[in-house]
Design a protein around this motif. Structure first.
Motif, PDB file in Angstrom:
ATOM      1  N   ARG A  88      47.553  16.507 -26.913  1.00 38.43           N
ATOM      2  CA  ARG A  88      48.497  17.617 -26.942  1.00 38.43           C
ATOM      3  C   ARG A  88      47.759  18.956 -26.969  1.00 38.43           C
ATOM      4  O   ARG A  88      48.169  19.917 -26.305  1.00 38.43           O
ATOM      5  N   THR A 146      52.122  16.918 -22.792  1.00 41.90           N
ATOM      6  CA  THR A 146      53.352  16.994 -23.576  1.00 41.90           C
ATOM      7  C   THR A 146      53.287  15.969 -24.705  1.00 41.90           C
ATOM      8  O   THR A 146      52.427  15.076 -24.709  1.00 41.90           O
ATOM      9  N   THR A 147      54.216  16.082 -25.652  1.00 42.36           N
ATOM     10  CA  THR A 147      54.231  15.145 -26.780  1.00 42.36           C
ATOM     11  C   THR A 147      54.363  13.703 -26.302  1.00 42.36           C
ATOM     12  O   THR A 147      53.666  12.802 -26.788  1.00 42.36           O
ATOM     13  N   LYS A 148      55.242  13.476 -25.345  1.00 44.69           N
ATOM     14  CA  LYS A 148      55.456  12.124 -24.828  1.00 44.69           C
ATOM     15  C   LYS A 148      54.218  11.611 -24.104  1.00 44.69           C
ATOM     16  O   LYS A 148      53.785  10.471 -24.308  1.00 44.69           O
ATOM     17  N   GLU A 149      53.643  12.441 -23.242  1.00 47.37           N
ATOM     18  CA  GLU A 149      52.450  12.034 -22.493  1.00 47.37           C
ATOM     19  C   GLU A 149      51.296  11.740 -23.447  1.00 47.37           C
ATOM     20  O   GLU A 149      50.543  10.771 -23.260  1.00 47.37           O
TER      21      GLU A 149
END
Length: 357
Positions: free
Chosen positions: A230, A235-238
């Motif tokens: 991050r 991104t948070t999901k990635e």
């Protein structure tokens, strides 16, 4: 190919023959450049040569039995070919980029829209190839250009300003030599510190690869590995997916898999930048004092210095224009105007102070 309902005019035939000769010459330039390279760059250049051969066929089809005897390409294209065979440098690619950008096909009804689009794309392909060489040159080249121009402009301004006060030739010469040494040393020191600091800053942004050793010991349910990704822009999901993948194969380099910023090549080495800056500043700064070294005095020396420096400013401006893909003449005139503007100001100040001495 465009369909024609009437016989072509003499002007059209001449233009088509010229285009045909230019396409053949441009294809030859790309083949010559390819002969001095290997790997992917070689294949790209050969593909460009093949594309020019398609354009050549278009003009052959239009000309039919009126092709005539083989003609030479434009002088600039032939000069480009001569340089490509002997140098194959980024300068040649920069010139080829400009040549593609000057294609007349977009405004010529006898050329197809596909050909005009090809030429536009060819320019971008050559720009990409030239970018690699520009990246390798940028650090030391930037220092060299700045050093040479600073030497030319600052010492010309210094010599003209001091000369306008009416002091003797030995004083002007001593002032010029002092300005040369002081400026060259200052430029070299400044470039060294600047590039060294920039490289250290870039190095500080690189991942610490030793952090991979602790990956197997992380808590699978509550770990900070995702924060690394991050922090690097995911991104948070990635970041969560990436961290899970790394943890699933413990021992895989964690931080080494993120995007690494590597601009060291473009920045150049600090020592190289310092040496380039010193040498080019000195070579530029020596030109304004050459007339005084060879015994000229007074107004004749001032005129001679201005002419010598003016020619040098035109040359450096043109080189910068070529390498940047911009118009060389405009860059050359810009350099000349800036240099002579600075010199004129100091000369006027010298006259003002000289009158009051």
């Amino acid at each position: 190919m465009n369909e024609r309902t009437s016989a072509p005019s003499r002007a059209q035939i001449r233009r088509w023959r010229r285009y045909l000769a230019d396409e053949r010459a441009e294809a030859s330039v790309y083949r010559d450049l390819a002969s001095r390279r290997d790997g992917e760059e070689k294949q790209i250049l050969l593909a460009l040569a093949e594309a020019e051969a398609r354009h050549e066929k278009h003009w052959l089809d239009l000309l039919g039995d009126q092709v005539g005897s083989p003609r030479k390409g434009a002088l600039r294209t032939r000069a480009l070919g001569w340089m490509a065979r002997r140098f194959g440098s980024v300068f040649v690619l920069a010139l080829a980029q400009r040549a593609e950008a000057r294609s007349p096909y977009e405004s010529d009804a006898d050329a197809t829209a596909m050909m005009a689009a090809d030429e536009r794309i060819h320019g971008e392909v050559v720009r990409g190839l030239a970018a690699r060489g520009r990246a390798q040159l940028s650090g030391s080249f930037r220092a060299a250009v700045f050093g040479a121009n600073d030497g030319l402009v600052s010492n010309l301004a210094l010599v003209m300003g001091i000369g306008a006060t009416g002091v003797s030739t030995p004083v002007i010469l001593a002032t010029g030599v002092a300005g040369l040494l002081a400026g060259a040393l200052s430029m070299a020191a400044g470039e060294y510190v600047s590039v060294k600091s920039q490289r250290e800053l870039l190095r500080a942004t690189q991942p610490d690869l030793s952090a991979r050793d602790v990956v197997p010991m992380l808590d699978v349910n509550a770990n900070e590995l995702a924060l690394i990704y991050r922090a690097r822009g995911m991104t948070t999901k990635e970041a969560a997916i990436k961290a899970a993948q790394v943890l699933a194969s413990a021992g895989t380099p964690a931080t080494g898999e993120v995007v690494v910023i590597d601009d060291h090549e473009a920045v150049g080495s600090a020592t190289g930048a310092a040496l380039s800056s010193f040498c080019f500043f000195a070579s530029g700064a020596v030109l304004p004092i050459l007339p005084y070294i060879f015994g000229l005095q007074g107004f004749a020396a001032v005129v001679a210095a201005a002419i010598i420096v003016g020619l040098a400013l035109l040359a450096t401006g043109a080189i910068v224009g070529l390498l940047s893909g911009g118009p060389p003449l405009r860059r050359a005139l810009r350099q000349l105007a800036i240099g002579f503007g600075a010199a004129a100001i100091t000369y006027a100040l010298g006259l003002a102070f000289g009158a009051s001495l």
